[in-house]
Design a protein around this motif. Structure first.
Motif, short mmCIF file in Angstrom:
data_model
loop_
_atom_site.label_atom_id
_atom_site.label_comp_id
_atom_site.label_asym_id
_atom_site.label_seq_id
_atom_site.Cartn_x
_atom_site.Cartn_y
_atom_site.Cartn_z
N LYS A 97 -30.97 -24.49 20.17
CA LYS A 97 -31.83 -23.31 20.40
C LYS A 97 -31.89 -22.38 19.20
O LYS A 97 -32.74 -21.50 19.16
N ASN A 98 -31.00 -22.59 18.23
CA ASN A 98 -30.95 -21.72 17.06
C ASN A 98 -30.81 -22.55 15.79
O ASN A 98 -29.80 -22.47 15.08
N PRO A 99 -31.82 -23.37 15.45
CA PRO A 99 -31.71 -24.26 14.28
C PRO A 99 -31.55 -23.51 12.97
O PRO A 99 -31.03 -24.08 12.00
N GLU A 100 -31.93 -22.26 12.94
CA GLU A 100 -31.81 -21.47 11.71
C GLU A 100 -30.34 -21.23 11.31
O GLU A 100 -30.06 -20.81 10.19
N MET A 101 -29.40 -21.51 12.20
CA MET A 101 -27.98 -21.30 11.93
C MET A 101 -27.33 -22.48 11.19
O MET A 101 -26.19 -22.40 10.78
N GLU A 102 -28.07 -23.55 10.99
CA GLU A 102 -27.49 -24.75 10.38
C GLU A 102 -26.87 -24.47 9.02
O GLU A 102 -25.77 -24.92 8.72
N GLY A 103 -27.56 -23.74 8.17
CA GLY A 103 -27.04 -23.42 6.84
C GLY A 103 -25.75 -22.63 6.91
O GLY A 103 -24.81 -22.89 6.14
N PHE A 104 -25.68 -21.68 7.82
CA PHE A 104 -24.46 -20.89 8.00
C PHE A 104 -23.29 -21.79 8.37
O PHE A 104 -22.21 -21.69 7.80
N PHE A 105 -23.50 -22.68 9.33
CA PHE A 105 -22.42 -23.57 9.76
C PHE A 105 -21.98 -24.49 8.63
O PHE A 105 -20.79 -24.68 8.41
N LYS A 106 -22.92 -25.08 7.91
CA LYS A 106 -22.56 -25.96 6.81
C LYS A 106 -21.73 -25.23 5.76
O LYS A 106 -20.73 -25.75 5.25
N GLU A 107 -22.15 -24.02 5.44
CA GLU A 107 -21.46 -23.23 4.41
C GLU A 107 -20.04 -22.85 4.85
O GLU A 107 -19.09 -22.98 4.08
N ILE A 108 -19.90 -22.39 6.07
CA ILE A 108 -18.56 -21.96 6.52
C ILE A 108 -17.60 -23.14 6.60
O ILE A 108 -16.44 -23.03 6.23
N PHE A 109 -18.08 -24.30 7.05
CA PHE A 109 -17.20 -25.46 7.15
C PHE A 109 -16.86 -26.02 5.77
O PHE A 109 -15.80 -26.62 5.58
N LYS A 110 -17.74 -25.80 4.82
CA LYS A 110 -17.45 -26.21 3.44
C LYS A 110 -16.38 -25.29 2.83
O LYS A 110 -15.44 -25.75 2.20
N LYS A 111 -16.51 -23.98 3.05
CA LYS A 111 -15.57 -23.00 2.50
C LYS A 111 -14.24 -22.98 3.24
O LYS A 111 -13.20 -22.68 2.65
N HIS A 112 -14.28 -23.26 4.53
CA HIS A 112 -13.07 -23.17 5.37
C HIS A 112 -12.93 -24.43 6.23
O HIS A 112 -13.03 -24.36 7.46
N PRO A 113 -12.70 -25.57 5.62
CA PRO A 113 -12.71 -26.83 6.37
C PRO A 113 -11.62 -26.97 7.43
O PRO A 113 -11.78 -27.69 8.40
N ASP A 114 -10.52 -26.25 7.25
CA ASP A 114 -9.41 -26.40 8.20
C ASP A 114 -9.18 -25.16 9.05
O ASP A 114 -8.12 -24.99 9.64
N THR A 115 -10.18 -24.30 9.15
CA THR A 115 -9.99 -23.04 9.86
C THR A 115 -9.53 -23.22 11.30
O THR A 115 -8.64 -22.52 11.76
N PHE A 116 -10.10 -24.14 12.02
CA PHE A 116 -9.76 -24.30 13.44
C PHE A 116 -8.40 -24.96 13.62
O PHE A 116 -7.57 -24.48 14.40
N LEU A 117 -8.16 -26.04 12.90
CA LEU A 117 -6.89 -26.73 13.01
C LEU A 117 -5.74 -25.83 12.57
O LEU A 117 -4.72 -25.73 13.26
N LYS A 118 -5.90 -25.18 11.44
CA LYS A 118 -4.85 -24.31 10.92
C LYS A 118 -4.53 -23.19 11.92
O LYS A 118 -3.36 -22.90 12.19
N SER A 119 -5.56 -22.61 12.50
CA SER A 119 -5.36 -21.52 13.46
C SER A 119 -4.69 -22.02 14.73
O SER A 119 -3.77 -21.39 15.25
N ALA A 120 -5.16 -23.15 15.24
CA ALA A 120 -4.58 -23.71 16.47
C ALA A 120 -3.11 -24.07 16.26
O ALA A 120 -2.26 -23.80 17.12
N LEU A 121 -2.80 -24.68 15.12
CA LEU A 121 -1.41 -25.05 14.84
C LEU A 121 -0.51 -23.83 14.70
O LEU A 121 0.65 -23.85 15.12
#
Length: 144
Positions: A97-121
């Motif tokens: 529903k929000n395809p315009e967010m694709e660039g944001f998601f790609k950029e954040i996952f590139k800059k912070h690839p382990d954000t979720f795993l690191k936080s969960a651990l």
């Protein structure tokens, strides 16, 4: 209450998610660790969470709610599944529903690839060491 109409795996997610809200509610030290985690996130990482929670219709103007949901979503599944959940499943839903967010998601996952795993651990480590709670026990809860 958890709907019996949901799939077994979805009920397990919901039950685990709610169980971690209970842990958060009763443990001031856990609240402090989660708040510290939130403060330590980069502005982009916090923006992801605020966007995600807003998209799910949470009131992101409530800091207690945001931080409480952060920990429950991170811990509702085993750490080895958090990246798939947040980078694939949730992003796919949002982009429908929000395809315009694709660039944001790609950029954040590139800059912070382990954000979720690191936080969960980090949260899982605290729970096990300081509170004696194994998140693997909570993530295997089921209703019969």
């Amino acid at each position: 209450s958890i709907s019996r109409e949901s799939t077994e795996s979805h009920r397990r997610f919901l039950l685990t998610h709610e169980a971690f809200h209970g842990v958060y509610y009763v443990s001031k030290p856990f609240q402090e660790v989660v708040a510290s985690l939130w403060r330590g996130l980069s502005p982009e990482e916090r923006k992801y969470w605020l966007y995600l929670l807003s998209w799910m219709q949470y009131d992101t103007s409530d800091p207690y709610l945001v931080v409480n949901e952060l920990q429950a979503y991170l811990l509702q599944q085993p750490p080895n599944r958090v990246d798939r959940y947040f980078k694939e499943i949730m992003v796919k839903r949002i982009l429908e529903k929000n395809p315009e967010m694709e660039g944001f998601f790609k950029e954040i996952f590139k800059k912070h690839p382990d954000t979720f795993l690191k936080s969960a651990l980090r949260l899982q480590g605290f729970l096990e060491k300081e509170l004696g709670i194994s998140s693997s026990t909570l993530t295997t809860l089921s209703l019969h």
